[in-house]
Design a protein around this motif. Structure first.
Motif, mmCIF file in Angstrom:
data_model
loop_
_atom_site.group_PDB
_atom_site.id
_atom_site.type_symbol
_atom_site.label_atom_id
_atom_site.label_comp_id
_atom_site.label_asym_id
_atom_site.label_seq_id
_atom_site.Cartn_x
_atom_site.Cartn_y
_atom_site.Cartn_z
ATOM 1 N N ALA A 500 0.796 -1.227 0.000
ATOM 2 C CA ALA A 500 0.000 0.000 0.000
ATOM 3 C C ALA A 500 0.826 1.272 0.000
ATOM 4 C CB ALA A 500 -0.924 0.004 1.220
ATOM 5 N N VAL A 535 -4.443 -2.653 -2.846
ATOM 6 C CA VAL A 535 -4.446 -1.473 -1.980
ATOM 7 C C VAL A 535 -3.331 -0.500 -2.358
ATOM 8 C CG1 VAL A 535 -5.498 -2.694 -0.052
ATOM 9 C CG2 VAL A 535 -3.010 -2.694 -0.293
ATOM 10 N N SER A 536 -2.730 -0.662 -3.526
ATOM 11 C CA SER A 536 -1.677 0.250 -3.973
ATOM 12 C C SER A 536 -2.256 1.624 -4.290
ATOM 13 C CB SER A 536 -0.976 -0.311 -5.211
ATOM 14 O OG SER A 536 -0.384 -1.550 -4.920
ATOM 15 N N GLN A 537 -1.409 2.649 -4.207
ATOM 16 C CA GLN A 537 -1.896 4.007 -4.417
ATOM 17 C C GLN A 537 -2.247 4.272 -5.872
ATOM 18 O OE1 GLN A 537 0.717 7.073 -2.982
ATOM 19 N NE2 GLN A 537 -0.642 8.730 -3.569
ATOM 20 N N ALA A 557 -9.932 -1.050 -8.213
ATOM 21 C CA ALA A 557 -9.446 -1.115 -6.847
ATOM 22 C C ALA A 557 -10.497 -1.857 -6.030
ATOM 23 C CB ALA A 557 -9.221 0.285 -6.299
ATOM 24 N N GLU A 561 -11.603 1.066 -1.566
ATOM 25 C CA GLU A 561 -10.290 1.604 -1.900
ATOM 26 C C GLU A 561 -10.369 2.420 -3.186
ATOM 27 O OE1 GLU A 561 -7.642 1.271 -0.055
ATOM 28 O OE2 GLU A 561 -8.381 -0.228 1.367
ATOM 29 N N ALA A 563 -7.651 3.798 -6.453
ATOM 30 C CA ALA A 563 -6.322 3.704 -7.069
ATOM 31 C C ALA A 563 -6.233 4.758 -8.158
ATOM 32 C CB ALA A 563 -6.076 2.313 -7.637
ATOM 33 N N ARG A 584 -13.319 2.669 -9.567
ATOM 34 C CA ARG A 584 -12.727 3.301 -8.392
ATOM 35 C C ARG A 584 -11.315 3.790 -8.714
ATOM 36 N NH1 ARG A 584 -16.070 -0.735 -6.589
ATOM 37 N NH2 ARG A 584 -14.515 -2.378 -6.852
#
Length: 708
Positions: A500, A535-537, A557, A561, A563, A584
């Motif tokens: 994340a 959950v990565s940015q 995402a 969440e 992204a 998302r």
């Protein structure tokens, strides 16, 4: 004194009936030596003689062009004929010719070894003089080298041009020879006893080989071969007591894979080499031996997933190498039992492989590096361990026509990227080339092809160049991927980053090129990618990049969440998405939420561009859905400017600020009781009258005539 070339070689007779025609360049070289010698002697050569160069350099009381000899300097290279330049009392001495000796005495006092002789002379050794040398002790092996005065070792060759045999040089023997390139060619020859012994040993070996071959043939049980067997191969029968004819397609490379040392060479598939055809202490040695002796396609046999091929350090694949795997690793449910599976073990040796800003640390640990153009991976699986994860699975340092396909899998917590395309390399980057001299890079990264693959790491895919400011750079000296990236296509594939942190992304593109502004690398296409951001940015990160196209595809995402699709307002240009759906996934510009998203909530397919115009970024939103064009931050931006105004605008009203501020509006007839607006607004009526709102709050009353 000896000359090189000399008259005998320049004016050689040549074969009968076809006499040699001397080259003018060789004639000039020969005459130049004559002229130098005549000039030296006529100007007093030998009339001045010093035992050391230091004594000569201290004596400048001579006119220009006077010559002198240095004959006994302890530094052998200083001995020779010198010419004076400059007036008497000034100037300097310059070495112009060797001392005129026709042969040189060399002394071997045993300073070296029997097979690496160290000899000394009182004057420099050259190819123009015959060297006379004693042999201190007999050689014990072949070849033998000799080094004169600590110089580069020269391989001793016989008069016939062969290496001397063991014992061919005996203690106390005197040999004579000349320096010829990287060898010392004997005029005299080696000891005849050694030659006879070598011949007898060769005869005995040949007779033994003959006997072994005859014994082997007598025990071979071969089947009868017919015309119908053309193109087939022999294989050991199941009983193990003979051979049978088998189609080549039925041959497979099978190994007892309990450990690396016990794997056996079983078969070859057609004419393509199989990894198991090579021996080695472990998997990495076997692979390196195979690549060194047989560059090109190499089949990697499938193995049990519990006992993969183990790689302990970075492997550089020669240009043109294609690793071909068998089977496919099941990354979903683990149902597949075998695949061509490599696992990184241990910590590996960290090295510097990039030049992003000049401060790059020596902390990179790629598993496979494309060592030149034309390196491809087909159907293989890679994994890094989680205890000491390596940085990259596949690393491509500015090379052309490389790629991967056929369900390649690069899995695990790679700390930099599963697949890394580097544009800090190039054929101009002397820093990186000095660190890894076997890597043959090109001008830029073109014609890369990424096929269906499963990529997991901190970043699934990273295309990275330098972050140096290219605005004032000279394209002719720009070192970092100066040829750019273009015609690069990725078809399908799963992109699944891990973790994340802010540096994690499905796709990460950042590579500057020289130009008038901080423009970027360009020319990358993604066809139907699957961007599973977790959950990565970032779902997609763009900085110094241009002309990136997405056709179809899907990304999301997890629920709860977000992204980002992240862009830079001036360094990212022409990013286009045609079709597909990305859930998302808000669009951020310069780290600020633009208020736009890659999904409009109605299932329609978004399209967007980011183009720089007069240094400003422009985002038309989802206009096809009746969306709103607005700046990414309040009270910023403009529509057009004094140099580039819009020709016309079709609007119902112009609002000057928020909803409480005056407006410029239109109406048919009198607006009183018809048109609502804040106090201070102006209405232009189709009856030719202008009205101003003086009261009535924000309602429709309070309009008075301004001009009749």
């Amino acid at each position: 004194m000896a000359f090189s070339p000399n008259a005998e070689t320049v004016f050689a007779d040549g074969p009968f009936g076809s006499p040699l025609q001397p080259a003018k360049s060789e004639i000039r070289a020969l005459l130049a030596q004559y002229e130098a010698a005549i000039d030296a002697y006529s100007s007093g050569a030998g009339s001045i003689a010093k035992s050391t160069r230091a004594l000569l350099f201290a004596d400048l009381a001579h006119a220009a062009d006077v010559t002198a000899w240095v004959y006994a300097d302890s530094t052998v290279a200083y001995n020779g004929i010198y010419r004076k330049s400059g007036a008497s009392g000034a100037g300097s001495w310059t070495l112009i010719l060797p001392l005129p000796f026709s042969f040189i005495i060399a002394s071997d006092v045993g300073a070296g070894t029997p097979n690496a002789i160290q000899a000394t002379t009182s004057i420099p050794v050259s190819s123009s003089a015959l060297v006379w040398m004693n042999i201190f002790e007999a050689n014990t092996a072949s070849p033998v080298t000799v080094s004169f005065n600590g110089g580069t070792p020269l391989t001793i060759k016989t008069n016939a041009g062969n290496n001397v045999t063991a014992g061919g040089l005996t203690a106390g023997m005197i040999v004579m020879g000349i320096v010829s390139g990287s060898s010392f060619r004997l005029v005299s020859d080696q000891a005849s006893a050694a030659i006879v012994a070598a011949a007898e040993a060769a005869q005995a070996a040949a007779e033994a080989a003959q006997g072994a071959a005859e014994a082997a043939v007598s025990s071979v049980n071969l089947p009868i071969i017919t015309v119908a067997d053309a193109g087939k191969a022999l294989a050991v029968n199941p009983a193990g007591d003979g051979y049978e004819v088998k189609p080549t397609g039925e041959l497979t490379a099978v190994a007892n894979h309990t450990n690396a040392a016990s794997r056996e060479i079983r078969a070859r598939y057609g004419d393509i080499p199989v990894l198991l055809d090579w021996s080695g202490g472990d998997d990495q040695d076997r692979l390196l031996n195979a690549l060194a002796t047989n560059p090109g396609s190499l089949i990697i046999p499938a193995v049990d997933l519990a006992t993969p091929y183990e790689i302990e350090d970075t492997v550089i694949l020669p240009p043109g190498t294609v690793l071909v795997g068998q089977g496919m690793r099941d990354v979903w449910d683990g149902n597949a039992d075998k695949a061509s599976f490599f696992r990184a073990v241990g910590a590996a040796t960290a090295r510097r492989w990039t030049d992003i800003d000049g401060t790059d640390a020596a902390d990179d640990t790629p598993m496979f590096v494309a060592g030149g153009n034309g390196v491809r991976f087909k159907g293989i699986a890679l994994e890094t361990n989680s205890d000491t994860p390596w940085s990259m699975g596949l690393f491509f340092p500015c090379v052309k026509r490389c790629g991967y396909d056929d369900d390649v899998s690069v899995d695990g917590p790679w700390t930099d990227a599963a697949v890394y395309l580097d544009m800090t390399w190039s054929d101009r980057n002397t820093t990186l080339k000095a660190l890894h001299p076997t890597v043959q890079t090109s001008t830029g990264m073109t014609e890369f092809r990424g096929g269906d693959a499963y990529l997991r790491g901190v970043r699934s895919l990273r295309i990275q160049g330098t972050t140096r400011d290219p605005s004032a750079a000279d394209p002719n000296t720009w070192e970092w991927g100066w040829g750019g990236i273009s015609d690069t296509i990725f078809n399908g594939g799963q992109y699944r980053p891990l973790g994340a942190s802010a540096s994690r992304a499905c796709i990460w593109l950042d590579a500057a090129l020289p130009g008038s502004t901080a423009l970027a690398a360009s020319g990358v296409t993604f066809n139907r990618p699957a961007l599973r951001s977790g959950v990565s940015q970032y779902m997609a990160y763009f900085d110094r990049f241009s002309r990136v196209e997405f056709f179809g595809g899907y990304g999301e995402a997890p629920s709860g969440e977000l992204a980002q699709w992240r862009l830079h307002s001036t360094r990212t240009t022409e990013i286009s998405v045609w079709g597909g759906r990305y859930v998302r996934a808000p669009i951020y510009v310069d780290g600020v939420d633009s208020g736009q998203t890659m999904e409009n909530g109605q299932g329609n397919h978004p399209s967007f561009y980011n183009r720089t115009w007069s240094g400003k970024g422009f985002f038309p939103g989802r206009v096809e859905d009746g969306g709103t064009i607005r700046p990414s931050a309040a009270s910023t931006g403009a529509l057009g400017n004094t140099s580039f105004p819009f020709a016309s605008a079709n609007v119902d009203q112009i609002r000057l600020g928020d909803n409480t501020k005056p407006r410029l509006m239109t109406a048919v007839g009198n607006p009183e009781g018809v048109v609502s607006a804040p106090v201070g607004s102006v209405c232009l009526s189709s009856n030719g009258t202008q009205y101003r709102k003086t009261g009535g709050g924000s309602g429709s009353t309070g309009w008075v005539v301004m001009v009749v």
